[in-house]
Design a protein around this motif. Structure first.
Motif, PDB file in Angstrom:
ATOM      1  N   HIS A  88       0.836  -1.194   0.000  1.00  0.00           N
ATOM      2  CA  HIS A  88       0.000   0.000   0.000  1.00  0.00           C
ATOM      3  C   HIS A  88       0.872   1.245   0.000  1.00  0.00           C
ATOM      4  CE1 HIS A  88       0.885  -0.317   4.346  1.00  0.00           C
ATOM      5  NE2 HIS A  88       0.784   0.999   4.343  1.00  0.00           N
ATOM      6  N   LEU A  89       0.250   2.365  -0.308  1.00  0.00           N
ATOM      7  CA  LEU A  89       0.870   3.688  -0.212  1.00  0.00           C
ATOM      8  C   LEU A  89       0.224   4.476   0.906  1.00  0.00           C
ATOM      9  CD1 LEU A  89       1.038   5.050  -3.893  1.00  0.00           C
ATOM     10  CD2 LEU A  89       2.954   4.205  -2.526  1.00  0.00           C
ATOM     11  N   ASP A  90       1.009   5.294   1.600  1.00  0.00           N
ATOM     12  CA  ASP A  90       0.474   6.325   2.480  1.00  0.00           C
ATOM     13  C   ASP A  90       0.405   7.604   1.656  1.00  0.00           C
ATOM     14  OD1 ASP A  90       0.603   4.577   4.718  1.00  0.00           O
ATOM     15  OD2 ASP A  90       2.704   5.068   4.972  1.00  0.00           O
ATOM     16  N   GLN A 100      -4.170   5.461   3.782  1.00  0.00           N
ATOM     17  CA  GLN A 100      -3.489   4.321   3.188  1.00  0.00           C
ATOM     18  C   GLN A 100      -4.379   3.725   2.092  1.00  0.00           C
ATOM     19  OE1 GLN A 100      -3.826   4.372   6.826  1.00  0.00           O
ATOM     20  NE2 GLN A 100      -1.968   5.594   6.689  1.00  0.00           N
ATOM     21  N   TYR A 101      -3.778   3.468   0.922  1.00  0.00           N
ATOM     22  CA  TYR A 101      -4.504   2.877  -0.190  1.00  0.00           C
ATOM     23  C   TYR A 101      -3.679   1.749  -0.787  1.00  0.00           C
ATOM     24  CZ  TYR A 101      -7.402   7.044   0.197  1.00  0.00           C
ATOM     25  OH  TYR A 101      -8.220   8.031   0.674  1.00  0.00           O
ATOM     26  N   GLY A 125     -13.486  11.962   6.013  1.00  0.00           N
ATOM     27  CA  GLY A 125     -13.239  13.020   5.038  1.00  0.00           C
ATOM     28  C   GLY A 125     -12.177  12.725   4.002  1.00  0.00           C
ATOM     29  N   GLY A 126     -11.360  11.687   4.203  1.00  0.00           N
ATOM     30  CA  GLY A 126     -10.296  11.413   3.240  1.00  0.00           C
ATOM     31  C   GLY A 126     -10.818  10.981   1.886  1.00  0.00           C
ATOM     32  N   PHE A 257      -8.831  -1.939   6.439  1.00  0.00           N
ATOM     33  CA  PHE A 257      -8.401  -0.623   5.987  1.00  0.00           C
ATOM     34  C   PHE A 257      -8.494   0.448   7.054  1.00  0.00           C
ATOM     35  CE2 PHE A 257      -9.685  -2.419   1.767  1.00  0.00           C
ATOM     36  CZ  PHE A 257      -8.399  -2.498   1.275  1.00  0.00           C
ATOM     37  N   SER A 258      -9.250   0.209   8.104  1.00  0.00           N
ATOM     38  CA  SER A 258      -9.441   1.244   9.118  1.00  0.00           C
ATOM     39  C   SER A 258      -8.839   0.804  10.438  1.00  0.00           C
ATOM     40  CB  SER A 258     -10.933   1.536   9.298  1.00  0.00           C
ATOM     41  OG  SER A 258     -11.617   0.356   9.681  1.00  0.00           O
TER      42      SER A 258
END
Length: 351
Positions: A88-90, A100-101, A125-126, A257-258
């Motif tokens: 993943h990327l930050d 993070q995705y 909100g992201g 993811f959270s």
């Protein structure tokens, strides 16, 4: 979250039978040292700091209802750092939010990263910022790639993805080839990204099949298979409860993811030595959340206790460690406040 003495890690080591063990070893020798090696995650794949990257949004696409895909390239047009399935990327958004995705493209495509973001209207909100404000040509700062969802060598794979949980699974399915089976669930086909790219997958939207029975699906995995599950928390919980009763020779790998909810915390006083402030940490909030009220730029990344970015020195007090990153040699002197908290009534941190 269950207590550290009973909580199961996201990766549980397999207990293979002798014959299956030999098969796994054979695959490991082929796929770790052979031509497929770039697609397998190394044994310790997590980078604490990651690469600092300057990226540019190259393209944006609608992948499904409420899901937008983003192609990212290096700002200088050069090669991007290599990555492996599960990475993943930050991303640091213009507002200052950090998210993070998962990378969902081809690891061998070195000039482009691909991510997908589901819009969550009642979130933090992201995702709204990514959908509303980010446009092609916009610069983005990133850190990574990093990997805590290791793609291991195995004789067979079962992948179970729920909704946007398909993103880290997608490169694994491609790498597994004929040894992998994907069961892809979601609310409806219209909300499930990448369905058209997965002709061999078993697509099971809830409005057609009903909610997935995770134990029933896990029971279909071959003996010794690596089972990967990524999706909403109830899906992950069901997998952890049932995996080794149903497939004792397999291995389970999960990712969420959270940040996990704090379910069994107690209040305590937190003193930040550098600022001289003492604050009260609530029973249902993380230590990191409380720190953020006083030190808004405190470093963090995963918020799940695996990356080590928020590592902080402990000056006084006993720590209830709930992470997966700190070595035993540091557990008397440091903590990861994203998940760990006081074991008593108070802590003093070097912040």
């Amino acid at each position: 979250m269950v207590s550290p003495s009973t909580r199961a890690p996201d990766f549980v080591a397999p207990r293979p039978l002798r014959v299956l063990g030999a098969v796994v070893d054979a695959y490991r020798s082929i796929f770790v040292s052979g031509p497929a090696a770039p697609l397998l995650s190394r044994p310790n794949p997590v980078r604490r700091g990651g690469f600092e990257l300057r990226l540019v949004v190259d393209d944006i696409r609608e992948e499904a209802g409420g899901v937008r895909g983003f192609d990212l390239r290096a700002a200088d047009g050069g090669l991007l750092p290599a990555w492996r399935p599960g990475a993943h990327l930050d991303l640091f958004l213009p507002s200052g939010r950090q998210r993070q995705y998962s990378l969902c493209g081809n690891p061998r495509e070195r000039f482009r990263y691909r991510i997908a973001v589901r819009r969550i209207d009642n979130g933090e909100g992201g995702s709204l910022e990514m959908h509303r404000d980010i446009r092609p040509g916009d610069p983005l700062r990133a850190r990574g790639p990093r990997n805590a969802f290791t793609f291991v060598a195995a004789p067979a794979y079962l992948f179970i993805a729920g909704g946007i949980g398909i993103t880290p699974i997608l490169p694994m399915v491609r790498a597994a080839g004929a040894r992998g089976r994907l069961i892809y669930t979601g609310r409806s086909r219209a909300t499930m990204p990448f369905v058209a790219d997965l002709p061999a997958a078993e697509i099971r939207p809830d409005d057609e099949y009903g909610p997935p029975d995770i134990p029933e699906l896990i029971a279909t995995a071959p003996p010794g298979a690596a089972v990967y599950v990524c999706g909403p928390p109830p899906m992950l919980a069901a997998a952890r409860r049932s995996m080794f009763e149903l497939n004792p020779t397999g291995s389970l790998h999960t990712e969420q993811f959270s940040a996990p909810a704090v379910l069994d915390g107690t209040e305590f006083d937190l003193t930040l030595a550098r600022t001289g402030r003492t604050i009260r940490v609530g029973a249902r909030e993380t230590t990191l959340t409380a720190i953020g009220r006083v030190v808004p730029d405190a470093a963090y990344s995963c918020r799940q206790g695996f990356c080590g970015t928020c590592r902080t020195a402990v000056l006084a007090g006993e720590v209830d460690h709930r992470d997966r990153a700190l070595p035993d040699s540091e557990r008397t002197t440091h903590m990861l406040p994203c998940v760990s908290r006081a074991a008593g009534d108070a802590l003093v941190l070097d912040l």
